[in-house]
Scaffold this active site. Structure first.
Site, PDB file in Angstrom:
ATOM      1  CB  SER A  78       7.813  -7.155   0.078  1.00  0.00           C
ATOM      2  OG  SER A  78       7.632  -6.670  -1.217  1.00  0.00           O
TER       3      SER A  78
ATOM      4  CG  ASP B  17       6.104   4.248  -3.321  1.00  0.00           C
ATOM      5  OD1 ASP B  17       6.600   4.831  -4.300  1.00  0.00           O
ATOM      6  OD2 ASP B  17       5.422   3.214  -3.422  1.00  0.00           O
TER       7      ASP B  17
HETATM    8  O1  F6P Z   1       6.137   1.206  -5.057  1.00  0.00           O
HETATM    9  C1  F6P Z   1       7.010   1.767  -5.958  1.00  0.00           C
HETATM   10  C2  F6P Z   1       6.315   2.224  -7.215  1.00  0.00           C
HETATM   11  O2  F6P Z   1       7.282   2.781  -8.077  1.00  0.00           O
HETATM   12  C3  F6P Z   1       5.150   3.183  -7.021  1.00  0.00           C
HETATM   13  O3  F6P Z   1       5.595   4.495  -6.800  1.00  0.00           O
HETATM   14  C4  F6P Z   1       4.376   2.972  -8.295  1.00  0.00           C
HETATM   15  O4  F6P Z   1       3.021   3.267  -8.101  1.00  0.00           O
HETATM   16  C5  F6P Z   1       4.578   1.525  -8.589  1.00  0.00           C
HETATM   17  O5  F6P Z   1       5.730   1.111  -7.878  1.00  0.00           O
HETATM   18  C6  F6P Z   1       4.751   1.165 -10.044  1.00  0.00           C
HETATM   19  O6  F6P Z   1       4.759  -0.214 -10.170  1.00  0.00           O
HETATM   20  P1  F6P Z   1       5.380  -1.022 -11.416  1.00  0.00           P
HETATM   21  O7  F6P Z   1       6.870  -0.866 -11.368  1.00  0.00           O
HETATM   22  O8  F6P Z   1       4.957  -2.424 -11.188  1.00  0.00           O
HETATM   23  O9  F6P Z   1       4.825  -0.388 -12.656  1.00  0.00           O
END
Ligand code: F6P
Length: 366
Positions: free
Chosen positions: A107, A152
């Site tokens: 972002s 993360d």
């Molecule tokens: O970036 C945050 C996160 O939770 C990561 O740890 C994970 O890989 C991803 O987003 C999961 O994405 P989504 O919520 O789109 O499934």
């Protein structure tokens, strides 16, 4: 008066609301008009009811709530220049020249591109007749400030991203729950935690809950690690431990960049040791729930500073990222933080893990 817009983007994280509250209130305190953009970049591109002026009391009682009350999205349109031109039009029509983005590395990279293209986008809008020369002149410069909201902890420019601490709390709560059932049955558990290509959550939670073994992308195990892991597990059982816990980062890989899956780890333990083994994939539980005290406090601190930074910015100011370094709130050039973060990803992709880990050192335990 100065007009500031705020959006949250990418995966939600705890602490985004605390930052939002502080931003809104600090900006209003400095007599700015504040607009909230709902649904992340999607709202910025869509405009209309997605961009609403806000007031001091609109952000009451949101500090401890998980997620983001203004919504977020992973937005395809903003990745295209057409989408960014629509976004620029929505800002210019409201006289907004100050934008704060709370999100992860993707972002903030998007925000940086938007800023770089800004004058070109305005030229195009003028040529198309969507804005007039006066509007173009008034909005000739866009000031951008970024805050890192992501569980993360994978962005250079801050020691801690908003949400990482709360996610650690969720993981430890889960480990406490797993420990009681695991030791009752004398089982081994493989716990998979989030973090995309970053092993921070896995490493720190493994330290905090005394896991037997931990697999993270930044430090792929050497060939033959399976044997070492099994040796460690059986030693601890012999010493009287009734269970084992292995924490696997979702992005864990081996020396040959091949993903190490929880299923694979389970298979190894069952085959080599005969342990009754279960997998728990924590998933989005980590991103939910109440915001920790730490995330509330750093949300307030970086949010307040972001408001001051964006209001102080003039036509010569480059975009900044407001983050924490050594427990101090600091502003760093956004472009440099994005570049460093991308360098970490490239190093990881190229298998240069030593360099990747060194570059990420700020956010890892030393
Ligand atoms: O970036 C945050 C996160 O939770 C990561 O740890 C994970 O890989 C991803 O987003 C999961 O994405 P989504 O919520 O789109 O499934």
């Amino acid at each position: 008066g100065k007009c500031v817009a705020i959006l949250t983007s990418g995966g939600d994280s705890q602490g985004m609301n605390a930052a939002l509250r502080a931003l809104v209130r600090m900006a209003i305190f400095h007599r700015a008009r504040v607009f909230l953009i709902y649904e992340g970049y999607h709202g910025l591109v869509t405009g209309g009811d997605c961009i609403r002026e806000t007031s001091w009391y609109d952000v009451s009682h949101i500090m401890g709530k998980g997620g983001t009350v203004i919504g977020t999205a992973r937005c395809k349109e903003f990745r295209e220049r057409d989408g960014r031109r629509k976004a620029a039009l929505n800002l210019v029509k409201r006289g907004i020249t100050k934008l704060v983005v709370i999100g992860g590395d993707g972002s903030l990279t998007g925000a940086n591109i938007f800023r770089e293209e800004w004058s070109g986008l305005l030229d195009e809008l003028c040529t198309l007749g969507d804005i007039d020369e006066q509007e173009q002149a008034v909005c000739s410069h866009l000031n951008i400030v970024g805050l890192v909201g992501s569980i993360d902890n994978d962005m250079c420019g801050t020691d801690m991203t908003l949400g990482a601490d709360s996610a650690l709390h969720r993981i430890l709560e889960a480990v406490d729950a797993i420990t009681s059932t695991a030791s009752s049955h004398q089982r081994s558990f493989v716990l998979e935690v989030m973090g995309r290509h970053c092993g921070y959550l896995a490493l720190v939670s493994a330290l905090a809950c005394m896991a037997d073994w931990c697999l993270i992308p930044e430090s792929p195990p050497t060939d033959g690690w399976e044997e070492k892991m099994c040796c460690q597990l059986s030693q601890s059982r012999k010493a009287g431990r009734r269970m084992n816990l292995i924490i696997v980062a979702e992005g864990a890989v081996d020396r040959h960049s091949k993903p190490i899956t929880s299923q694979y780890v389970k298979g190894v333990i069952e085959k080599e040791l005969g342990h009754d083994t279960r997998i728990t994939v924590l998933g989005h539980v980590q991103r939910g729930g109440a915001t920790s005290a730490y995330d509330r406090v750093i949300g307030c601190r970086v949010g307040a500073e972001a408001a001051i930074a964006v209001l102080e910015a003039d036509s010569t100011t480059e975009p900044v990222l407001v983050g924490l370094q050594g427990n101090k709130v600091v502003r760093s050039p956004l472009m440099e933080c994005v570049r460093k973060t991308q360098a970490v990803s490239s190093a990881m992709k190229a298998g240069d893990f030593k360099n990747a880990l060194a570059m990420r050192a700020g956010s890892f335990v030393r």
